[in-house]
Design an enzyme around this catalytic site. Structure first.
Site, PDB file in Angstrom:
ATOM      1  CB  ILE A  60     206.702  52.441  67.495  1.00 33.66           C
ATOM      2  CG1 ILE A  60     207.408  52.194  68.827  1.00 33.66           C
ATOM      3  CG2 ILE A  60     207.115  53.768  66.868  1.00 33.66           C
ATOM      4  CD1 ILE A  60     208.910  52.042  68.700  1.00 33.66           C
ATOM      5  CE1 TYR A  61     206.570  49.653  72.655  1.00 39.20           C
ATOM      6  CE2 TYR A  61     204.829  49.791  74.307  1.00 39.20           C
ATOM      7  CZ  TYR A  61     206.170  49.809  73.977  1.00 39.20           C
ATOM      8  OH  TYR A  61     207.110  49.985  74.954  1.00 39.20           O
ATOM      9  CB  SER A  62     200.816  46.644  67.342  1.00 40.03           C
ATOM     10  OG  SER A  62     201.211  45.420  67.903  1.00 40.03           O
ATOM     11  CD  GLU A  63     203.048  48.436  61.288  1.00 36.39           C
ATOM     12  OE1 GLU A  63     202.004  48.707  60.647  1.00 36.39           O
ATOM     13  OE2 GLU A  63     203.901  47.631  60.886  1.00 36.39           O
ATOM     14  N   GLY A  64     200.908  51.551  66.237  1.00 35.01           N
ATOM     15  CA  GLY A  64     199.822  52.383  66.751  1.00 35.01           C
ATOM     16  C   GLY A  64     198.605  51.612  67.195  1.00 35.01           C
TER      17      GLY A  64
END
Length: 345
Positions: A60-64
């Protein structure tokens, strides 16, 4: 760089691990930082050159995007994938449908494939559940993770932000059903936030589980950039005060760290990191930076040596308040401590 065995495995991880929450700057995690690919390449090269072999991220970090950038950096820098310990996580929301979050078999199997693709690898060294999922039975989650180990898609699995009882429930289920078990637990730990010492650290030591530490500088609070009198340099805590911290205790700690850093000719951050690295159960300490000089400084924490008196000072100023049941247990177990001759006392 020193290397430690991760819990009860044979996997060696560097005492410092590179955190990547600030890669990409997309979506919710934009407040953490927005490093572009050039900066990511530079940061990963600096860490690898210093002996770091562990890189930690999450789906989920920066939406992948964080995973994508790490995969690109490995390729751009010509790094041998097998020299790295790649760790990522699963649990958070990755879509808009009811099954696009959590720790169900469906979501885990979907997300492990997505993470592998983004990272450009065919296996993960450590796959971690990002936190608990109250709607999914732990049995379902553990059997799915065990299946992934047996398939070769992950080497080990761990957890993050679980309580001691949740970890023990999972460990017990694995033991009595012949499944792979949690290799590690990622926790919030620093000179300011020592809450894990009450229940979690004793559990990790007893069960031989590795500890991975996040936010060892309390979101930058223990770098000295934030002052007790309200003066604050530029920093993300000004706009988003996360993770939770004990502000007044942190300033008391800084009152000790500042003169100590001057005397040892080192930075405040290096001392704070070095203290965490030397605590029982700690396998690796995750560091993140938005600027090259910050990472360069943090990497030097491996060179810090404390005198016994300095450790006493730091332990005393940051010590946890006494709480039940610890206060009662300390008294009622005196008769079982080694080295005490109670017959003569």
């Amino acid at each position: 760089m020193k290397y430690n065995i991760l819990g009860n495995t044979g996997l060696q991880v560097s005492s410092l691990c590179l955190g990547t929450m600030n890669y990409g700057g997309k979506g919710f995690f934009g407040y953490m930082g927005n490093l572009d690919q050039t900066a990511v390449d530079e940061q990963i090269k600096m860490a690898i050159d210093a002996g770091v072999n562990c890189i930690d991220t999450a789906n989920i970090y920066s939406e992948g995007l964080s995973e994508i950038m790490i995969g690109n950096a490995i390729k751009n820098l010509g790094i041998d994938r097998n020299d790295l310990v790649l760790a990522t996580k699963v649990r958070g929301t990755t879509g808009t449908t009811p099954n696009s979050l959590g720790l169900s078999k469906k979501h885990i199997l979907q997300e492990v494939e997505a993470s592998l693709k983004r990272l450009g690898t065919d296996y993960l060294d450590l796959y971690q559940i990002h936190t608990a999922d109250p709607l999914t039975p732990i049995e379902e989650t553990l059997r799915t993770l065990d299946d992934l180990v047996r398939s070769g898609k992950i080497r080990y699995f761990g957890a993050s932000n679980l309580s001691a009882w949740q970890m023990m429930k999972g460990l017990s289920y694995s033991q009595y059903n012949g499944l792979d078990r949690f290799a590690s637990l990622q926790v919030n730990y620093s000179l300011d936030v020592r809450d894990v010492e009450r229940e979690i650290v004793p559990m990790l030591l007893d069960q031989k589980i590795g500890m991975m530490v996040w936010s060892p500088l309390s979101g930058g609070l223990l770098t000295g950039k934030y002052k007790r009198n309200g003066q604050k340099d530029e920093g993300r805590l000004n706009s988003f005060p996360f993770p939770p911290f004990h502000e007044q205790r942190a300033y008391d700690v800084l009152d000790v760290l500042v003169p100590m850093a001057e005397e040892k000719n080192t930075s405040i951050a290096q001392l704070a990191l070095a203290w965490v690295m030397q605590q029982p159960a700690v396998s690796t300490v995750i560091i993140g930076a938005t600027k090259p000089h910050q990472l360069q400084d943090n990497l030097k924490a491996t060179n810090v040596i404390f005198t016994p008196d300095e450790l006493i000072q730091l332990n005393k100023v940051s010590d946890l308040p006494i709480e039940y049941p610890g206060n009662v247990l300390d008294i009622m177990t005196l008769d079982r401590r080694s080295g005490i001759d109670f017959q003569k006392s």
